[in-house]
Write an enzyme that holds these catalytic residues in place. Structure first.
Site, PDB file in Angstrom:
ATOM      1  CB  CYS A 261      15.620 -20.031  -0.609  1.00  0.00           C
ATOM      2  SG  CYS A 261      14.409 -19.722   1.151  1.00  0.00           S
TER       3      CYS A 261
ATOM      4  CE  LYS B 147       8.982 -26.126  -2.419  1.00  0.00           C
ATOM      5  NZ  LYS B 147       8.511 -25.648  -2.239  1.00  0.00           N
TER       6      LYS B 147
ATOM      7  CG  ASP C 245      15.912 -28.377  -6.838  1.00  0.00           C
ATOM      8  OD1 ASP C 245      14.757 -28.714  -6.589  1.00  0.00           O
ATOM      9  OD2 ASP C 245      16.062 -27.168  -6.161  1.00  0.00           O
TER      10      ASP C 245
ATOM     11  CG  HIS D  65      15.647 -22.957  -2.970  1.00  0.00           C
ATOM     12  ND1 HIS D  65      16.372 -23.982  -1.774  1.00  0.00           N
ATOM     13  CD2 HIS D  65      14.838 -22.338  -2.572  1.00  0.00           C
ATOM     14  CE1 HIS D  65      15.328 -23.349  -1.441  1.00  0.00           C
ATOM     15  NE2 HIS D  65      14.826 -22.819  -1.608  1.00  0.00           N
TER      16      HIS D  65
ATOM     17  CD  GLN E 217       8.777 -24.110  -6.976  1.00  0.00           C
ATOM     18  OE1 GLN E 217       7.522 -24.210  -7.093  1.00  0.00           O
ATOM     19  NE2 GLN E 217       9.304 -23.807  -5.815  1.00  0.00           N
TER      20      GLN E 217
HETATM   21  N1  C6P Z   1      10.909 -23.426  -2.152  1.00  0.00           N
HETATM   22  C1  C6P Z   1       9.788 -21.232  -2.067  1.00  0.00           C
HETATM   23  O1  C6P Z   1       8.688 -20.794  -1.734  1.00  0.00           O
HETATM   24  P1  C6P Z   1      12.316 -28.144   0.805  1.00  0.00           P
HETATM   25  O2  C6P Z   1      11.691 -26.955   1.845  1.00  0.00           O
HETATM   26  O3  C6P Z   1      13.073 -28.915   1.002  1.00  0.00           O
HETATM   27  O4  C6P Z   1      10.329 -28.799   0.817  1.00  0.00           O
HETATM   28  O5  C6P Z   1      12.108 -27.735  -0.836  1.00  0.00           O
HETATM   29  C2  C6P Z   1      13.892 -26.251  -0.964  1.00  0.00           C
HETATM   30  C3  C6P Z   1      13.498 -26.074  -2.305  1.00  0.00           C
HETATM   31  C4  C6P Z   1      14.117 -26.030  -3.201  1.00  0.00           C
HETATM   32  N2  C6P Z   1      14.450 -26.176  -4.740  1.00  0.00           N
HETATM   33  C5  C6P Z   1      13.365 -25.179  -5.154  1.00  0.00           C
HETATM   34  C6  C6P Z   1      13.725 -25.189  -6.995  1.00  0.00           C
HETATM   35  C7  C6P Z   1      12.771 -24.674  -4.034  1.00  0.00           C
HETATM   36  O6  C6P Z   1      11.921 -23.953  -4.723  1.00  0.00           O
HETATM   37  C8  C6P Z   1      12.412 -25.469  -2.920  1.00  0.00           C
HETATM   38  C9  C6P Z   1      11.285 -25.355  -2.098  1.00  0.00           C
HETATM   39  C10 C6P Z   1       9.889 -23.220  -1.539  1.00  0.00           C
HETATM   40  O7  C6P Z   1       9.862 -20.561  -3.401  1.00  0.00           O
HETATM   41  C11 C6P Z   1       9.771 -22.410  -0.334  1.00  0.00           C
HETATM   42  S1  C6P Z   1      11.607 -21.509   0.015  1.00  0.00           S
END
Ligand code: C6P
Length: 407
Positions: free
Chosen positions: A364, A226, A200, A123, A203
């Site tokens: 992203c 999430k 990370d 991401h 997910q």
């Molecule tokens: N992915 C998706 O629709 P934040 O925004 O800080 O809570 O998480 C960022 C982030 C970082 N790593 C991974 C693997 C992610 O999936 C995400 C967030 C969402 O896939 C929003 S872009």
């Protein structure tokens, strides 16, 4: 105990509405999950009954808010099996958790010529902070390639690892493909070269049992939203000795022991990394989300989601023009796809007209999309409250859209 879907769905008020004249089918859980009533109640109860600043007031409300706030830290510690509460830092989200590590660990320990490894499927939150750091420090960012199914090429990872590798920062579960990466093996291999590993977990923490002591990761970043919790709240786990060796992130109240104009001494972990009044209400409400998950049990949740994944994969796979993106053997309940010759955004709009919420675009993960030679995908991501009949609605809508194009 098998999961009773009707009971679970009754806990989520948002699911019971119509969108564009159709019952809502919410399949955008990888972007954010919905919140059970208990989380919503905890938020309003906090402001109605307990609102107070924490760790500072001598009065009853401040004491109560502080205890509730710290209880969440304990629940998170248990949730990921950290050794102690001090290893749990509250942030704004996964993004801030990774940036915190780049700004502190990176600032202190990464120097010219050092190497940081990430993968093709990261991401942007796990790419850009390292690019910024490498630019500043003249360090080198290296990319672990993946195969056409969306799996890390482990033999390429082996070749990239060397004594200059200082950090491996890797996504546990891909948001765009659903791939579950072999992180335990990655961590063991990286440690042999003395490199630290950041996972990370944005997910993975919602689908898998993530046990930081068993994995032996050095950092884990994830987001409450999430995991059925509120937005604007993230978690950074770090091993005590590493967190203690890192400089503070931001300066201000709470993160200090003593301030004089001549010198400031810093607070102990985790407070050293939590400057200013934190996101108290959301931290407290997050307890209810964790309780919801713990009550259901991770293995039953996974079973339910896997069931939905294989049901949807089989049915969607029969549609002419359906192109799955990400077909790893080890996957969570995410299906990314394109329909022959159609822009993912158009497909998303047509699904929305049917009350079906999915995400479209690059998710992203632009370098990942470039790897597959596409602009983006349509992504349906399932959570424990989704049903097979919702998948039937999705499949029927996708089949109808595909027919328009195939005519
Ligand atoms: N992915 C998706 O629709 P934040 O925004 O800080 O809570 O998480 C960022 C982030 C970082 N790593 C991974 C693997 C992610 O999936 C995400 C967030 C969402 O896939 C929003 S872009």
């Amino acid at each position: 105990m098998p999961i009773n879907l009707e009971d679970i769905r009754s806990l989520f008020p948002i699911l019971h509405q119509e969108v564009n004249g159709k019952p809502l089918v919410y399949l955008d859980n990888a972007a954010t999950t919905q919140k059970p009533q208990a989380v919503l109640d905890a938020l309003s109860n906090y402001y109605e009954l307990d609102n107070s600043n924490i760790h500072r007031g001598a009065h009853t409300l401040a004491d109560r808010a502080t205890r509730y706030y710290e209880k969440t830290r304990t629940l998170i510690k248990e949730y990921i099996n950290a050794k102690e509460e001090a290893e749990i830092i509250f942030t704004k989200g996964t993004t801030e958790s990774i940036n915190l590590v780049a700004a502190t660990f990176g600032r202190k320990f990464i120097t010219k010529g050092d190497e940081i490894l990430i993968s093709t499927m990261e991401h942007h939150a796990n790419i850009v902070p390292w690019q910024m750091l490498c630019e500043e420090k003249e360090a080198i960012l290296k990319i672990i390639p993946i195969n056409d199914s969306g799996e890390i090429l482990m033999e390429e990872f082996d070749k990239l690892l060397n004594e200059n590798t200082k950090l491996v920062s890797i996504v546990h579960v891909s948001n765009a493909l659903g791939t579950i990466n072999p992180v335990k093996e990655i961590i063991q291999k990286a440690h042999r070269f003395g490199a630290k590993v950041l996972l990370d977990g944005a997910q993975s923490t919602s689908h898998l049992d993530v046990n930081v002591q068993d994995l032996d990761c050095d950092f884990l970043a994830f987001s409450a939203h999430k995991l059925f919790g509120p937005t604007g709240l993230g978690i950074l786990y770090g091993k005590r000795n590493i967190l203690e060796s890192m400089p503070p992130y931001q300066g201000g109240g709470e993160m200090i022991k003593e301030v004089t104009f001549a010198k400031t001494t810093y607070n102990d972990i985790p407070f050293k990394f939590e400057a200013g009044t934190p996101n108290i209400a959301d931290v407290i409400a997050f307890q209810k989300a964790l309780e919801f998950i713990n009550d259901l049990g991770k293995s039953d949740i996974k079973k339910q989601e896997d069931d939905l994944l294989s049901y949807a994969t089989d049915l969607l796979g029969e549609i002419k023009g359906f192109i799955p993106i990400g077909t790893a053997k080890d996957k969570v309940s995410v299906i990314s796809f394109n329909l022959n010759g159609m822009h993912p955004f158009d497909v998303g709009m047509m699904l929305d007209a049917n009350g079906i919420a999915v995400r479209t675009g690059h998710h992203c993960t632009q370098p990942l999309m470039q790897r597959f030679g596409i602009e983006g995908t349509v992504r349906a991501s399932f959570s424990v409250y989704n049903t097979k009949s919702e998948i039937d609605v999705l499949v029927a809508a996708v089949a109808k859209i595909a027919k328009i194009k195939n005519k």
